[in-house]
Design an enzyme around this catalytic site. Structure first.
Site, PDB file in Angstrom:
ATOM      1  N   CYS A 135       0.821  -1.206   0.000  1.00  0.00           N
ATOM      2  CA  CYS A 135       0.000   0.000   0.000  1.00  0.00           C
ATOM      3  C   CYS A 135       0.854   1.256   0.000  1.00  0.00           C
ATOM      4  O   CYS A 135       2.046   1.227   0.290  1.00  0.00           O
ATOM      5  CB  CYS A 135      -0.994  -0.002   1.166  1.00  0.00           C
ATOM      6  SG  CYS A 135      -0.308   0.048   2.812  1.00  0.00           S
ATOM      7  N   CYS A 136       0.206   2.368  -0.371  1.00  0.00           N
ATOM      8  CA  CYS A 136       0.853   3.680  -0.442  1.00  0.00           C
ATOM      9  C   CYS A 136       1.948   3.659  -1.513  1.00  0.00           C
ATOM     10  O   CYS A 136       1.688   3.347  -2.666  1.00  0.00           O
ATOM     11  CB  CYS A 136       1.388   4.066   0.932  1.00  0.00           C
ATOM     12  SG  CYS A 136       1.865   5.793   1.106  1.00  0.00           S
ATOM     13  N   ILE A 137       3.183   3.955  -1.152  1.00  0.00           N
ATOM     14  CA  ILE A 137       4.284   3.994  -2.111  1.00  0.00           C
ATOM     15  C   ILE A 137       4.887   2.608  -2.340  1.00  0.00           C
ATOM     16  O   ILE A 137       5.608   2.395  -3.321  1.00  0.00           O
ATOM     17  CB  ILE A 137       5.388   4.994  -1.648  1.00  0.00           C
ATOM     18  CG1 ILE A 137       6.440   5.256  -2.739  1.00  0.00           C
ATOM     19  CG2 ILE A 137       6.059   4.486  -0.364  1.00  0.00           C
ATOM     20  CD1 ILE A 137       5.899   5.904  -3.996  1.00  0.00           C
ATOM     21  N   THR A 198      -3.132  -0.966  -2.843  1.00  0.00           N
ATOM     22  CA  THR A 198      -4.085   0.109  -2.546  1.00  0.00           C
ATOM     23  C   THR A 198      -3.288   1.375  -2.272  1.00  0.00           C
ATOM     24  O   THR A 198      -2.142   1.316  -1.812  1.00  0.00           O
ATOM     25  CB  THR A 198      -4.991  -0.258  -1.359  1.00  0.00           C
ATOM     26  OG1 THR A 198      -6.030   0.727  -1.234  1.00  0.00           O
ATOM     27  CG2 THR A 198      -4.228  -0.326  -0.046  1.00  0.00           C
TER      28      THR A 198
END
Length: 225
Positions: A135-137, A198
């Protein structure tokens, strides 16, 4: 029996380690899903240390494993000890530590290098056809290691000012991967590679929406496990 999931951290704190809310959200959703979780982090020095109050560099050195132990309540192992054969899935929360400590994306972008133990962990789960959640980066790790895979970091345009890092999607495409546009409360499943992603804090959104998006990622990972 619950699924055995490895959670890989990159330090403690959004600007130089793992994003605390994302790590906590993943752990809550894994707990709710009945998973048995073990936490890992590489035993390496952080690229830098950031004063989170001032947002400026601090003149000190910190260790990624030692800092990650804060989030793990002390119950953590060196990433070098992780054996994919002992787990059903692996999950990487985000935070700048992913782009600084787990790889060099923060400095080198798509030309980054990936930490050797992170690289070997990703490849081990992938070759065993076990799911990988990011998730995120952290989806950039998959983009770098698995050319041609599908991931999301949210949107490829800064829609309503909510996706200020939308150019990351273009960099992912330049690596030969397919970026799939998704909202913050959604995740994308690359069924061929068993990679679930995500965007989390890559979107400026209320915390509960980020929490829910991470929930969909965890649920899909557990379904694939």
């Amino acid at each position: 029996m619950g699924k055995r999931v490895a959670l890989v951290l990159a330090g403690c704190g959004v600007f130089d380690g793992s994003e605390i809310h994302e790590a906590s959200a993943a752990l809550v959703h894994l707990s709710r899903g009945g998973a048995e979780v073990k936490i890992f982090a590489p035993n390496i020095e952080q690229r830098d240390v950031v004063n989170h109050l001032k947002g400026s560099p601090a003149e000190e050195k910190r260790n990624v494993l030692v800092e990650s132990a804060r989030l793990a309540r002390g119950n953590i192992q060196d990433l070098a000890e992780l054996k994919a054969s002992e787990f059903d899935a692996v999950i990487f929360p985000g935070g700048f530590g992913v782009a600084k400590n787990l790889c060099s994306w923060a400095v080198d972008g798509k030309n980054c290098t990936v930490n050797e133990h992170v690289n070997s962990t990703l490849r081990a789960f992938h070759s065993a056809k076990k799911p990988i959640g990011l998730c995120c980066i952290s989806p950039v790790l998959a983009a770098k290691v698995f050319p041609g895979c599908e991931v999301t970091v949210g949107q490829d345009k800064n829609v309503d000012g909510r996706f200020p890092d939308a150019e990351t999607a273009s960099a992912i495409a330049e690596l030969g991967c397919k970026h799939i546009c998704k909202n913050v409360n959604e995740s994308h499943v690359d069924k061929a590679n068993k990679i679930v992603t995500t965007c989390a804090f890559m979107c400026k959104a209320p915390l509960h929406e980020i929490f829910d998006g991470i929930g969909t990622m965890v649920q899909e990972v557990l379904k694939l496990a």
